[in-house]
Design a protein around this motif. Structure first.
Motif, PDB file in Angstrom:
ATOM      1  N   LEU A 160      -7.752   5.208   1.519  1.00 38.93           N
ATOM      2  CA  LEU A 160      -7.510   4.339   0.370  1.00 38.93           C
ATOM      3  C   LEU A 160      -8.218   4.861  -0.865  1.00 38.93           C
ATOM      4  N   GLU A 161      -9.444   5.320  -0.694  1.00 41.36           N
ATOM      5  CA  GLU A 161     -10.234   5.801  -1.830  1.00 41.36           C
ATOM      6  C   GLU A 161      -9.653   7.066  -2.443  1.00 41.36           C
ATOM      7  N   GLY A 165      -5.061   6.781  -2.051  1.00 41.00           N
ATOM      8  CA  GLY A 165      -4.446   5.586  -2.608  1.00 41.00           C
ATOM      9  C   GLY A 165      -3.773   4.738  -1.540  1.00 41.00           C
ATOM     10  N   ASP A 166      -3.145   3.655  -1.967  1.00 45.53           N
ATOM     11  CA  ASP A 166      -2.570   2.682  -1.038  1.00 45.53           C
ATOM     12  C   ASP A 166      -1.155   3.087  -0.625  1.00 45.53           C
ATOM     13  N   ARG A 167      -1.065   4.135   0.145  1.00 45.67           N
ATOM     14  CA  ARG A 167       0.230   4.658   0.579  1.00 45.67           C
ATOM     15  C   ARG A 167       0.746   3.910   1.810  1.00 45.67           C
ATOM     16  N   GLN A 168       1.992   4.175   2.160  1.00 45.41           N
ATOM     17  CA  GLN A 168       2.560   3.662   3.392  1.00 45.41           C
ATOM     18  C   GLN A 168       2.088   4.527   4.559  1.00 45.41           C
ATOM     19  N   SER A 207       1.029  -0.666   4.536  1.00 43.96           N
ATOM     20  CA  SER A 207       0.215   0.077   3.571  1.00 43.96           C
ATOM     21  C   SER A 207      -1.175   0.326   4.147  1.00 43.96           C
ATOM     22  N   VAL A 208      -1.939   1.178   3.488  1.00 45.27           N
ATOM     23  CA  VAL A 208      -3.314   1.432   3.925  1.00 45.27           C
ATOM     24  C   VAL A 208      -4.126   0.146   3.856  1.00 45.27           C
ATOM     25  N   THR A 209      -3.925  -0.635   2.794  1.00 46.42           N
ATOM     26  CA  THR A 209      -4.645  -1.908   2.653  1.00 46.42           C
ATOM     27  C   THR A 209      -4.329  -2.844   3.808  1.00 46.42           C
ATOM     28  N   GLU A 210      -3.065  -2.927   4.177  1.00 43.44           N
ATOM     29  CA  GLU A 210      -2.674  -3.788   5.294  1.00 43.44           C
ATOM     30  C   GLU A 210      -3.255  -3.276   6.607  1.00 43.44           C
ATOM     31  N   LEU A 235      -6.070  -1.627   6.931  1.00 48.88           N
ATOM     32  CA  LEU A 235      -7.499  -1.963   6.898  1.00 48.88           C
ATOM     33  C   LEU A 235      -7.724  -3.410   7.294  1.00 48.88           C
ATOM     34  N   ASP A 236      -6.875  -4.280   6.812  1.00 48.99           N
ATOM     35  CA  ASP A 236      -6.983  -5.698   7.158  1.00 48.99           C
ATOM     36  C   ASP A 236      -6.753  -5.899   8.649  1.00 48.99           C
TER      37      ASP A 236
END
Length: 285
Positions: free
Chosen positions: A183-184, A187-190, A208-211, A213-214
């Motif tokens: 993510l850092e 970025g927030d890729r698929q 996504s990367v954010t999802e 991580l969650d």
């Protein structure tokens, strides 16, 4: 250049034999036969390979060949090969030579003009790539990222502008740190997380990367293949990379970008802290 042929099974030589990555039914008839006929099976973990051999009634001699003994064991195996013996190389799971010391033994055999025969078979990286739904026309296999944060960051920086789909392996206890690094830097890729491939609890987590991580906040188990989409960004030119970042901001502004947008773009392209760059820019005014 020198041509060698390994189309037909030789009576001697080094055989690279893939083994199942989780499901014993993925063992091929040919792989079983080669392991039965070989004089020696060189195994990453002889205890693990013994389970496989017992299941398929293979009683070939097992010797240890892994990262920590590859120099001594490799020389001994080379002597066996040179004496005309047939050696089958296996890893704990999947294709030998991928993220394991098998590639070193292969190079030794080729240098000694010993036939090397590679059998097709199970492979976690390609299995996960095909199932990910991400582009397969162009991809880059990286394997395990460095464990230390600084080295991992540097490795990811080299991949930032790779347009092909990226393939990584990761252990469950390092997954969250690895995703944080993605993510850092990228970025927030698929992406797709593939775990426990071919096993009872096989699972694919797509998003996504954010999802991801969650999702990884909970206790995660199993070995992971992480498939990440490539970038659509163009790599900055050498002039842009070598120029002072403040000059680069001014150049983007002169091209019509707003100051904050130009600053954000330069920070992302160079991997710089946006706040620190913001302060430097305004102090220069």
């Amino acid at each position: 250049m020198k041509a060698t042929s390994s189309f037909k099974d030789q009576t001697n030589g080094l055989y690279i034999v893939p083994t199942p990555i989780g499901n014993l039914e993925d063992m091929t008839y040919r792989a079983v036969r080669i392991l039965q006929e070989a004089d020696i099976i060189a195994a990453e973990d002889t205890r693990q390979t013994m389970k496989l051999c017992n299941h398929f009634e293979i009683d070939t001699k097992l010797v240890s060949y892994h990262e920590h003994n590859k120099q001594v064991s490799g020389e001994r195996l080379l002597e066996d090969l040179l004496s005309g013996k047939q050696v089958a190389l296996v890893s704990d799971a999947g294709m030998p030579g991928i993220s394991d010391p098998g590639s070193d033994l292969i190079r030794l055999a080729i240098a000694a003009d010993i036939p090397v025969v590679v059998l097709p078979g199970a492979n976690a990286a390609l299995t996960a790539l095909v199932a990910s739904g991400l582009p397969t026309e162009r991809f880059l296999y990286y394997g395990f990222l460095p464990r230390k944060k600084k080295e991992r960051r540097e490795a990811l920086e080299t991949l930032r502008y790779e347009q092909g789909t990226l393939i990584f392996y990761e252990a469950p206890h390092r997954l969250k740190e690895m995703l944080g690094g993605l993510l850092e830097i990228l970025g927030d890729r698929q992406l797709t997380l593939a775990r426990e491939l071919t096993k009872r609890y096989e699972e694919y987590i797509r998003g996504s990367v954010t999802e991801a991580l969650d999702w990884a906040k909970e206790d995660v188990r199993g070995e992971f293949v992480v498939i990440v989409e490539g970038t659509t960004e163009e790599r900055p030119s050498e002039i842009q990379q070598e120029a002072d970042p403040l000059d680069q901001i001014e150049r983007y502004i002169a091209d019509g970008e707003k100051p904050n947008a130009a600053l954000k773009r330069v920070a992302k392209e160079r991997g710089l802290d946006r706040q620190a760059l913001y302060l430097s820019y305004h102090e220069s005014k």
